[in-house]
Structure formats: C-alpha cells, structure tokens
Design an enzyme around this catalytic site. Structure first.
Site, PDB file in Angstrom:
ATOM      1  N   HIS A  23      -6.006  23.768  53.623  1.00 19.80           N
ATOM      2  CA  HIS A  23      -5.276  22.501  53.693  1.00 19.80           C
ATOM      3  C   HIS A  23      -4.647  22.115  52.356  1.00 19.80           C
ATOM      4  O   HIS A  23      -3.700  21.323  52.324  1.00 19.80           O
ATOM      5  CB  HIS A  23      -6.188  21.383  54.213  1.00 19.80           C
ATOM      6  N   LYS A  54      -0.348  20.155  50.980  1.00 17.23           N
ATOM      7  CA  LYS A  54      -0.122  18.950  50.189  1.00 17.23           C
ATOM      8  C   LYS A  54       1.252  19.004  49.510  1.00 17.23           C
ATOM      9  O   LYS A  54       1.705  20.057  49.077  1.00 17.23           O
ATOM     10  CB  LYS A  54      -1.242  18.775  49.156  1.00 17.23           C
ATOM     11  N   GLU A  95     -14.798  16.013  42.850  1.00 20.28           N
ATOM     12  CA  GLU A  95     -15.134  15.155  43.986  1.00 20.28           C
ATOM     13  C   GLU A  95     -16.266  14.215  43.598  1.00 20.28           C
ATOM     14  O   GLU A  95     -17.244  14.636  42.965  1.00 20.28           O
ATOM     15  CB  GLU A  95     -15.541  15.990  45.204  1.00 20.28           C
ATOM     16  N   HIS A 154      -9.378  27.499  47.828  1.00 14.16           N
ATOM     17  CA  HIS A 154      -8.468  26.451  47.356  1.00 14.16           C
ATOM     18  C   HIS A 154      -7.927  26.752  45.956  1.00 14.16           C
ATOM     19  O   HIS A 154      -6.720  26.740  45.710  1.00 14.16           O
ATOM     20  CB  HIS A 154      -9.176  25.096  47.303  1.00 14.16           C
ATOM     21  N   LYS A 197     -19.084  18.738  42.684  1.00 12.02           N
ATOM     22  CA  LYS A 197     -19.464  17.571  43.469  1.00 12.02           C
ATOM     23  C   LYS A 197     -20.134  16.538  42.562  1.00 12.02           C
ATOM     24  O   LYS A 197     -20.713  16.874  41.536  1.00 12.02           O
ATOM     25  CB  LYS A 197     -20.449  17.973  44.573  1.00 12.02           C
TER      26      LYS A 197
END
Length: 509
Positions: free
Chosen positions: A198, A202, A236, A260, A360
C-alpha cells in the site's frame, strides 16, 4: 500525479466491468481500508459502470447484515465524512456476501453460480478480481480452488479476464517466497498476480518519479558526487495491538523493512526507465535490488541494530512493553525496531550509505525519505569554523504528504548570519482536499490492469535474498537484552551509536 501510462481521454466509466471478490471480508483490513476505498471510488465515479462486490468469509451472515456492517465501516474510516446516504443507498445493492470455508469445494461451486448470476444482473461480462485479504498460508489453497472451479481464466483469454491481488507478506524468507511463487504460478500467469504494497499507492511515492525525472534541477544532483547519504524512516506510535500472533511470526524486518522500505529505496535509487510502462519501471527497481552489497558476517553486528520496546509513555499516557502485549511470548526475542546501513554498488551510488530505520512505539507517526547533500566546499560563510547545515530534500509519505527542502539563507541585517530555511510543499494545502487513500489507487489500477505499482516476482525474490542471511543469523543468535528502548523514545541507543560512527545522526521527524 499518476506515474502509470494512461490512455488519453480514457474515463473511469468506460473501463472494463468486473466483480470484485474479497476473501477475508470480515477482517480488519476490509473494515478499515478496503471498504472505504471501494466506497470512495464509487462515490467519485471511478468504478466501472457495471460493477459488483462479493465478500467471501467463513462467518454466517446475510447480504443485509454485511451491508450494514460495511456502512458502519465507511462511516468510521472513510477519508470523506459524513457518508453520502443517497449514494450509499444505491451502491449497497451492488454488494453481496458469500459464506464458505476456504477449503470447501461446495462453497466455490456456489460462488461460481452466484458470480454467473451477477454477470447477468450487472453486465460484468465474467471479469473477476479476487482480493486475498487472508493469512498467507491460505494463498496457495485459495488460488488452487479458484482454478479447480473454473474461476481463474488463462491469461490469453480474450473474452474476459481474472486477476488476483495478494496482500503481504509474500513468503517468510527466500525459500518460502520461492515456494509460494511456484505454487501460484501453476495456475496464474505473472501478469495476473498483483502483489500489493500500500505504500506504493501513496501520492508522494507516486510523485517520486515525477519529482526526479521531470525536474532536471534535481536529477542532475541525484548521485554520489552530490549526495552525502540517504535516510528512510518508517515510524509508528502504535504498538502491535491485537496482532500478537502475527507479529510473533513476522517481526518488524519482515513486516515493514523487507517490503515497504525496500520499495521506497528502489524508487529513490533507480535509473530513469526507458518509458513509463509497468515492466520498464520495475526493471529498473530490480536492478537496484541486485546492486545492494550483501551483508558480510561483521555487518550483522556493525551495520544492523534490532530493538524491542518496553513500557513507557505515548502522548502523555502509559503503555505496556511488547512482552506484555496480548498473544506475545513474555520472553520474546522478536524485534519491533530495526536500523541498518547498506550500500548500492553501482555507478550512481558508489560509496553513499543508505540508512533505514523502522519501529513501533516511537514518539510520532511518520514515514520520510530524506536525501542529505554534501556540504558546500571552501570556507565561505562559515562561522567560527563551523560548517553550515547541509541541504536536505525530505519527502513525507505520511502523514501530511508533501516535499520539503532545507536551504541556507542570510538573515536580514548587517551581521549576515546564515540560517537554515525550510521550503515546504504539502498536497492538502496546495491542491486542496484530502489525497486519495493508497488502497483506492491500487484497486483502481488493478481494475485497469495496470500493475506498475505492484511488486513483480523478481523484486520480491531479490529483497528476500538480501535479508534471509540476516534472518538466519538472528535465528541462530536469538539472545539479546530485550527490551532495549522505552516506548516513546526514538529507539535503542545502539542505533544512535551506529550512525554516529559515520559522523552523522538520525533526523528528528
């Protein structure tokens, strides 16, 4: 701006009709991403005039129950609010639910009959997209069942087509990715396989090629002569939430870095393609992956840092450590942070370090590509022997997509001090509105049959080939003092030390 080659004057209303079948239709991805994407495509007139959507899952429910749940998902997660009731009342009649286990032959027979009925009702001409939003272990099974029951056509079929979108991860390491490719290739041609990432949907990622190859001022500086180093960051705030079982199997390297971040790296570093066709662009991306210098034994210690978050504070509130998360081994050695340094051994990038980090429970959410240029030579404008800050081009992938550039300017007045100034372009402020979500663009591209923004098999294989030795090293050396960074910090101290040895530092997002 689109980077794919489009037919001049072609509108969304005359693209091929089709039925979209979503496997795993009751899952979180469907709720949060796929349903809002399909709704927004339809609301903005981007879906074919003849279209239907079927959710395939194991739970018992009616069409009306499924539609009601999807409406709530749209209301909660769509980028455009509030929901357009008039459009939804019409659009929901094109949405259906099909209950079956993934291994149930009878379920696929019933699906085939239902799709034939939808073809007759909506004029979808037998064209199919199968979206596999399921655990990777089900990919080969579903593809085999679809083929067995005549739901996948030959790629050469001129009357109608079938395409399969596969969510990441595509494999667990190099050998498993090869095995998965072998299994699905028995039934699908490469042109029918859409491996989705995904990030490639973008706007800023799509604009990367335009930024580089449509602006000679930048492309002429895009090499080892002018670039000092490149940083790619995927940060994140969130932890792993309810994904404990998944993350214990994958870890951050497989979940974020291998796919990614390597896609972003290849787009930043690639050579100009001969044209804007899917294969021409992907050919150049593969060349980048082929040129990455393999890790040596000492690189596993000196050029890679792994981390795991402990308890801390995010946005002023306390959060637990990774080992206290749901469905996580209390002695887990799975990484939630990775920082690494790599080199691309080709004529353009010889000697330029690429620093990648992802994690994270970092202080803020942000994905950025930063190209730092070499300092200007000589002693002009230096103050007390100190160099001015180098020029930087930073491309924000999320949130607040845009491109910023840092230059040095003189402060008004007789003293003539030099101060860095940021020139900042943001999509939302310049073009207005909210950019389309990545899944909107990728689903639309699949309907068009444009696989430019999807990973090809050799891209996936080369990425796994590079990272598998590191994964094997970690498997043989699992003992590490975890947790080694506090939630709300920027990661382990070892990551700061790694880049500091090169007289550089991580950017603050």
């Amino acid at each position: 701006m689109n980077i794919s080659l489009e037919e001049p004057g072609r509108s969304a209303r005359d693209i091929d009709p089709c039925v979209l079948v979503i496997f795993g239709a009751t899952g979180d991805l469907t709720s949060r991403k796929l349903t809002p994407a399909i709704y927004n495509l339809g609301r903005e007139g981007q879906l074919p005039a003849n279209f239907a959507c079927v959710g395939f899952a194991r739970r018992e429910k009616t069409d009306d129950q499924f539609r009601s749940e999807l409406k709530n998902d749209v209301a909660s997660f769509s980028r455009v609010k509030p929901i357009d009731e008039t459009f939804w009342n019409h659009f929901q009649n094109q949405i259906f639910y099909h209950q079956s286990e993934f291994d149930d032959d009878d379920g696929y027979e019933r699906l085939a009959k239902r799709l034939a009925e939808l073809d007759a009702k909506f004029g979808t001409r037998g064209n199919r997209i199968f979206y596999l939003s399921v655990q990777p272990k089900f990919f080969p099974l579903i593809v085999e069942k679809l083929h067995k029951h005549g739901l996948i056509y030959e790629a050469q079929n001129k009357e109608h087509w079938s395409r399969v979108i596969i969510e990441k991860p595509f494999g667990h390491d190099f050998s498993s990715a090869e095995e998965l490719q072998k299994n699905i290739s028995e039934y699908l041609d490469e042109s029918q396989i859409y491996r989705i990432d995904h990030y490639l949907g973008k706007e800023t990622v799509q604009n990367l090629l335009v930024f580089r190859f449509a602006n000679s001022i930048f492309e002429s500086l895009w090499d080892y002569k002018h670039v000092d180093h490149v940083q790619i960051t995927v940060a994140e705030e969130i932890g792993i939430g309810t994904r404990g079982h998944f993350f214990e199997e994958e870890g951050l390297l497989r979940d974020i870095v291998q796919n990614h971040m390597m896609q972003l790296l290849s787009l930043v570093a690639m050579e100009p393609p001969v044209n804007l066709s899917a294969d021409a662009i992907r050919d150049e991306k593969v060349k980048v992956l082929q040129s990455i210098r393999p890790f040596l034994a000492e690189d596993f210690k000196n050029s890679v840092v792994r981390g795991q978050y402990g308890p801390g504070f995010i946005n002023g509130g306390p959060v637990v450590g990774y080992r206290q998360e749901q469905n996580v081994n209390p002695n887990s050695s799975i990484e939630t942070y990775v920082a690494l340094r790599l080199f691309i051994d080709n004529w353009r990038w010889a000697g330029v370090p690429f620093y990648l980090r992802g994690g994270k429970r970092l202080p803020k959410r942000g994905t950025e590509i930063a190209i730092t240029f070499k300092n200007a030579p000589g002693i002009l404008f230096q103050h007390r022997g100190e160099l001015n800050l180098p020029n930087v081009i930073a491309m924000r992938i999320q949130p607040d997509e845009g491109i910023a550039m840092r230059i040095n300017c003189k402060v008004p007045g007789p003293a003539s001090p030099i101060q860095p100034v940021k020139m900042d372009f943001r999509y939302t402020s310049y073009f207005g509105g909210t950019p389309p979500e990545a899944y909107e663009r990728l689903i639309w591209d699949c309907i068009l049959g444009d696989n430019t923004l999807f990973a090809r098999s050799d891209e996936v294989a080369k990425s796994w080939e590079f990272f598998t030795p590191l994964l094997e090293y970690w498997a043989k050396n699992p003992s590490i003092d975890f947790p080694n960074y506090t939630s709300g910090s920027w990661g382990p101290q070892a990551a700061e030390e790694m880049i500091a040895k090169d007289n550089r530092s991580w950017r603050i997002l």
